[in-house]
Scaffold this motif. Structure first.
Motif, PDB file in Angstrom:
ATOM      1  N   SER A 207       1.014  -1.264   0.015  1.00 54.00           N
ATOM      2  CA  SER A 207       0.102   0.058   0.035  1.00 54.00           C
ATOM      3  C   SER A 207       0.826   1.254   0.063  1.00 54.00           C
ATOM      4  O   SER A 207       1.937   1.431   0.729  1.00 54.00           O
ATOM      5  N   LEU A 208       0.489   2.277  -0.661  1.00 51.46           N
ATOM      6  CA  LEU A 208       1.139   3.543  -0.828  1.00 51.46           C
ATOM      7  C   LEU A 208       0.141   4.640  -0.529  1.00 51.46           C
ATOM      8  O   LEU A 208      -1.128   4.412  -0.641  1.00 51.46           O
ATOM      9  N   ASP A 209       0.506   5.744  -0.701  1.00 47.66           N
ATOM     10  CA  ASP A 209      -0.499   6.789  -0.695  1.00 47.66           C
ATOM     11  C   ASP A 209       0.070   7.952  -1.707  1.00 47.66           C
ATOM     12  O   ASP A 209       0.518   8.939  -1.603  1.00 47.66           O
ATOM     13  N   PRO A 210      -0.154   7.510  -3.075  1.00 52.90           N
ATOM     14  CA  PRO A 210       0.249   8.456  -4.216  1.00 52.90           C
ATOM     15  C   PRO A 210      -0.354   9.646  -4.300  1.00 52.90           C
ATOM     16  O   PRO A 210       0.317  10.908  -4.961  1.00 52.90           O
ATOM     17  N   ILE A 211      -1.540   9.593  -4.004  1.00 54.03           N
ATOM     18  CA  ILE A 211      -2.232  11.155  -4.056  1.00 54.03           C
ATOM     19  C   ILE A 211      -2.262  11.800  -2.675  1.00 54.03           C
ATOM     20  O   ILE A 211      -2.991  12.919  -2.590  1.00 54.03           O
ATOM     21  N   GLU A 212      -1.504  11.386  -1.664  1.00 58.49           N
ATOM     22  CA  GLU A 212      -1.520  11.804  -0.345  1.00 58.49           C
ATOM     23  C   GLU A 212      -2.806  12.198   0.117  1.00 58.49           C
ATOM     24  O   GLU A 212      -3.112  13.257   0.617  1.00 58.49           O
TER      25      GLU A 212
END
Length: 90
Positions: free
Chosen positions: A37-42
């Motif tokens: 999991s990442l947070d590309p759109i912050e």
């Protein structure tokens, strides 16, 4: 099988336990284990930052993702399944 003896309530079961219970022994082949999991759109949250929540649940569940996917056999029938871990989104 994770049932309350008093009332019959179904208690939570980890995704790993559910896979072990459901899939024929020796047939489970996980997929996408390297996905994280990442947070590309912050993602903005008024609570704790999203990235911190991801990190917390990854440590808690020892999984990189909330859903485990894979192939195996169920009663000798080939299946592909996805199982969400309840500890990843409490």
């Amino acid at each position: 099988m994770n049932l309350c003896k008093q009332c019959g309530y179904h208690l939570k079961m980890s995704s790993s336990d559910r896979i072990e219970l459901s899939i024929d022994p020796g047939t489970w082949e996980p997929m996408d284990e390297d996905m994280v999991s990442l947070d590309p759109i912050e993602f903005h949250s008024e609570e704790e930052p999203y990235k911190n929540r991801i990190d917390f649940y990854q440590r808690k569940t020892e999984l990189t993702e909330a859903v485990q996917t894979g192939i195996g056999q169920l009663n000798s029938i080939n299946v592909a399944i996805a199982v969400m871990d309840p500890g990843s989104h409490e």
